[in-house]
Design a protein around this motif. Structure first.
Motif, mmCIF file in Angstrom:
data_model
loop_
_atom_site.group_PDB
_atom_site.id
_atom_site.type_symbol
_atom_site.label_atom_id
_atom_site.label_comp_id
_atom_site.label_asym_id
_atom_site.label_seq_id
_atom_site.Cartn_x
_atom_site.Cartn_y
_atom_site.Cartn_z
ATOM 1 N N GLY A 176 0.786 -1.218 0.000
ATOM 2 C CA GLY A 176 0.000 0.000 0.000
ATOM 3 C C GLY A 176 0.819 1.269 0.000
ATOM 4 O O GLY A 176 0.266 2.356 0.169
ATOM 5 N N PRO A 178 3.709 3.393 -2.251
ATOM 6 C CA PRO A 178 4.476 3.465 -3.504
ATOM 7 C C PRO A 178 5.981 3.547 -3.252
ATOM 8 O O PRO A 178 6.442 4.233 -2.346
ATOM 9 C CB PRO A 178 3.967 4.766 -4.148
ATOM 10 N N ALA A 204 2.388 -6.502 -9.802
ATOM 11 C CA ALA A 204 1.362 -5.533 -9.425
ATOM 12 C C ALA A 204 -0.004 -6.012 -9.877
ATOM 13 O O ALA A 204 -0.154 -6.572 -10.963
ATOM 14 C CB ALA A 204 1.669 -4.183 -10.044
ATOM 15 N N SER A 207 -1.392 -1.862 -7.896
ATOM 16 C CA SER A 207 -0.375 -0.830 -7.695
ATOM 17 C C SER A 207 0.357 -0.538 -8.998
ATOM 18 O O SER A 207 0.107 -1.151 -10.032
ATOM 19 C CB SER A 207 0.628 -1.277 -6.628
ATOM 20 N N THR A 295 -2.534 3.826 3.719
ATOM 21 C CA THR A 295 -1.996 2.484 3.473
ATOM 22 C C THR A 295 -3.054 1.447 3.839
ATOM 23 O O THR A 295 -4.159 1.772 4.279
ATOM 24 C CB THR A 295 -0.727 2.238 4.301
ATOM 25 N N ARG A 435 -1.899 7.536 -2.556
ATOM 26 C CA ARG A 435 -2.808 6.847 -3.474
ATOM 27 C C ARG A 435 -2.877 7.557 -4.821
ATOM 28 O O ARG A 435 -2.903 6.913 -5.878
ATOM 29 C CB ARG A 435 -4.203 6.741 -2.851
ATOM 30 N N ALA A 438 0.308 6.828 -6.796
ATOM 31 C CA ALA A 438 0.246 5.515 -7.440
ATOM 32 C C ALA A 438 -0.705 5.531 -8.626
ATOM 33 O O ALA A 438 -0.422 4.947 -9.690
ATOM 34 C CB ALA A 438 -0.180 4.464 -6.429
ATOM 35 N N LYS A 442 0.107 4.772 -12.649
ATOM 36 C CA LYS A 442 -0.582 3.727 -13.400
ATOM 37 C C LYS A 442 -1.192 4.288 -14.682
ATOM 38 O O LYS A 442 -1.128 3.662 -15.743
ATOM 39 C CB LYS A 442 -1.670 3.090 -12.540
#
Length: 503
Positions: A176, A178, A204, A207, A295, A435, A438, A442
């Protein structure tokens, strides 16, 4: 052609890890068997059996005497184009009666869970039933005895390794956070000290990078059991992808269903972690629990509760488990994404002047605790030993040797396109939304494109001026870069800056 037989065809459709087959709704087999879409069917070819989900087709791209396979199903079936296959209803699963018992509030013992996990590991349990099991186990759905029984069952239905030595150590991070790529530093430090550390890691799922994704930018990770054993026997450690081996195979299938549901199940988490460690032949395990508002473990109370369960369930399985609580308030290192995180790791191993010190220090703490658990250092002195091994180059040499043993060291790729986002005002960094960091990595293409992701240039408490770089996005295509940037602009601020006077 005899009844219940069709000809194999590769559809070229990616259904992720779920085996799917396609049949004409008006074909003789489908009509005779009464198949319907979403039914589970059994396909048999050359003595190999595959359970798959059926999708029915009405268009002309598929002939009535053919059955087409998704990529996952094709790989598992091992058929060739035009092979003659038998298609039928799958056998009735007695183990589903145990699932119904749990759904109606009953408790499950080892015998029941072993039967259920055996069918799960063979791919015989449809996703809809797996989802119901995951749901009923959510929250406090598994008590202590059930968690121990489930962990044992998950180990016993797969391979279990014996290294013929002691101690064999391992580590795990709850996740949780990065950039928390300590494994690639810890394993070579520990192995350089003569301690056996066979590390299997995941790719992943939700993540921007998993440990296996990052390691794959350096060396192959898709090793079978025999190849992995050769690496460990030669170098004392490895960093490989766990799904390439039948180590706690039921866990892999449960995770595939559990992650999209976003259901928090402490019992399943504990069983997942410890079944993999026990199956790998580990005896002493350190578990890193990052604690932070964003997290998986939000506060110290939840961390203590999870720690107690990990230690007690581990003891019931004969594992010595130790936990450590770490800071989960901001990303670790600078890079987020496989290649960017790999560059951070190499900077630490090479003792470069610009190496991220938070990643270095976190790795040294974890490696030190493992060395103490392995009796290579007295209590309180493990970090000093780990630092010496890192600083004199032994850790780097061991990492290169492990990469060579796994197939050869390579240079992580670099992205074709970048864009820097700068501070809009003077002030002090008060928070970084991990969050969102991350998520933007992505959207830029990580981990699908190994070079894609984000690099964070600041830490909490850093003083910044207007125009200073906060983070840089990396992408393989301009379209992905623009897509990630549009997300960033809609979510600002990702890095929170408070205006403060001069110190």
């Amino acid at each position: 052609m005899p009844p219940n037989r069709l000809l194999a065809r590769r559809a070229g459709i990616d259904t992720y890890q779920q085996p799917v087959v396609y049949m004409r709704s008006d074909c003789d087999v489908s009509r005779a068997e009464g198949f319907q879409s979403q039914a589970q069917v059994e396909v048999i070819c050359n003595g190999r059996h595959l359970l798959a989900i059926l999708h029915q087709v009405s268009s002309s791209w598929l002939r009535s005497d053919e059955i087409a396979f998704s990529e996952s199903a094709w790989s598992l079936m091992g058929a060739a184009e035009g092979d003659e296959l038998v298609v039928r209803h799958p056998p009735v699963l007695d183990s589903l009666a145990h699932l119904r018992t749990k759904l109606h509030g009953g408790r499950l013992d080892y015998v029941a869970l072993r039967a259920l996990m055996s069918d799960v590991s063979r791919g015989r349990v449809p996703d809809i039933h797996l989802a119901s099991f995951v749901t009923v186990c959510a929250g406090k759905g598994l008590d202590f005895d059930e968690t121990v029984a489930l962990t044992r069952a998950m180990v016993d239905v797969g391979e279990r390794l014996d290294w013929g030595t002691s101690p064999v150590v391992d580590k795990h991070c709850i996740g949780g956070l990065p950039g928390n790529r300590t494994t690639l530093i810890v394993v070579p430090i520990v192995a350089a000290c003569g301690v056996v550390m066979p590390k299997t890691s995941s790719r992943a799922i939700t993540s921007a990078a998993g440990t296996a994704d990052v390691m794959e930018t350096f060396a192959p990770v898709d090793l079978g059991l025999a190849a992995m054993r050769r690496v460990v026997e030669r170098e004392g450690g490895c960093i490989v992808w766990g799904n390439a081996m039948r180590v706690s195979p039921a866990d892999d299938l449960l995770i595939r269903v559990e992650r999209p549901l976003s259901i928090d199940s402490e019992g399943l988490m504990v069983a997942s972690i410890l079944s993999k460690k026990a199956a790998m032949g580990s005896q002493r395990v350190l578990i890193d629990i990052p604690v932070g508002a964003l997290t998986k473990v939000r506060n110290s109370s939840a961390a203590r509760q999870l720690s107690r369960k990990l230690i007690s369930v581990g003891a019931a399985l004969g594992l010595q488990v130790q936990t450590v609580f770490t800071d989960g308030s901001q990303p670790v290192g600078r890079g987020v994404g496989p290649a960017l995180e790999a560059m951070d790791v190499m900077a630490v191993l090479e003792r470069g002047a610009g190496a991220p010190q938070d990643l270095r220090e976190r790795a040294l703490v974890l490696a030190g605790l493992i060395l103490e658990m392995a009796n290579k250092a007295t209590p309180g002195m493990g970090k000093s030993l780990a630092r010496a091994v890192l600083d004199d180059g032994r850790a780097l040499a061991k990492f290169v040797a492990i990469c060579d043993a796994q197939g050869g060291l390579r240079v992580p790729p670099k992205a074709a396109h970048t864009h820097c986002v700068s501070a809009l005002a003077d002030g002090v960094v008060s928070a970084i939304d991990t969050r969102l960091v991350a998520r933007m990595a992505k959207l830029a293409g990580a981990p699908r494109d190994p070079a894609a992701g984000a690099r964070v240039h600041v830490c909490v408490q850093d003083r910044v001026n207007r125009g200073d770089p906060l983070f840089t996005l990396y992408a393989e295509s301009l379209g992905e870069l623009q897509y990630a940037l549009s997300f960033v602009r809609s979510q600002l601020p990702i890095v929170h800056i408070e205006a403060k006077g001069e110190p």
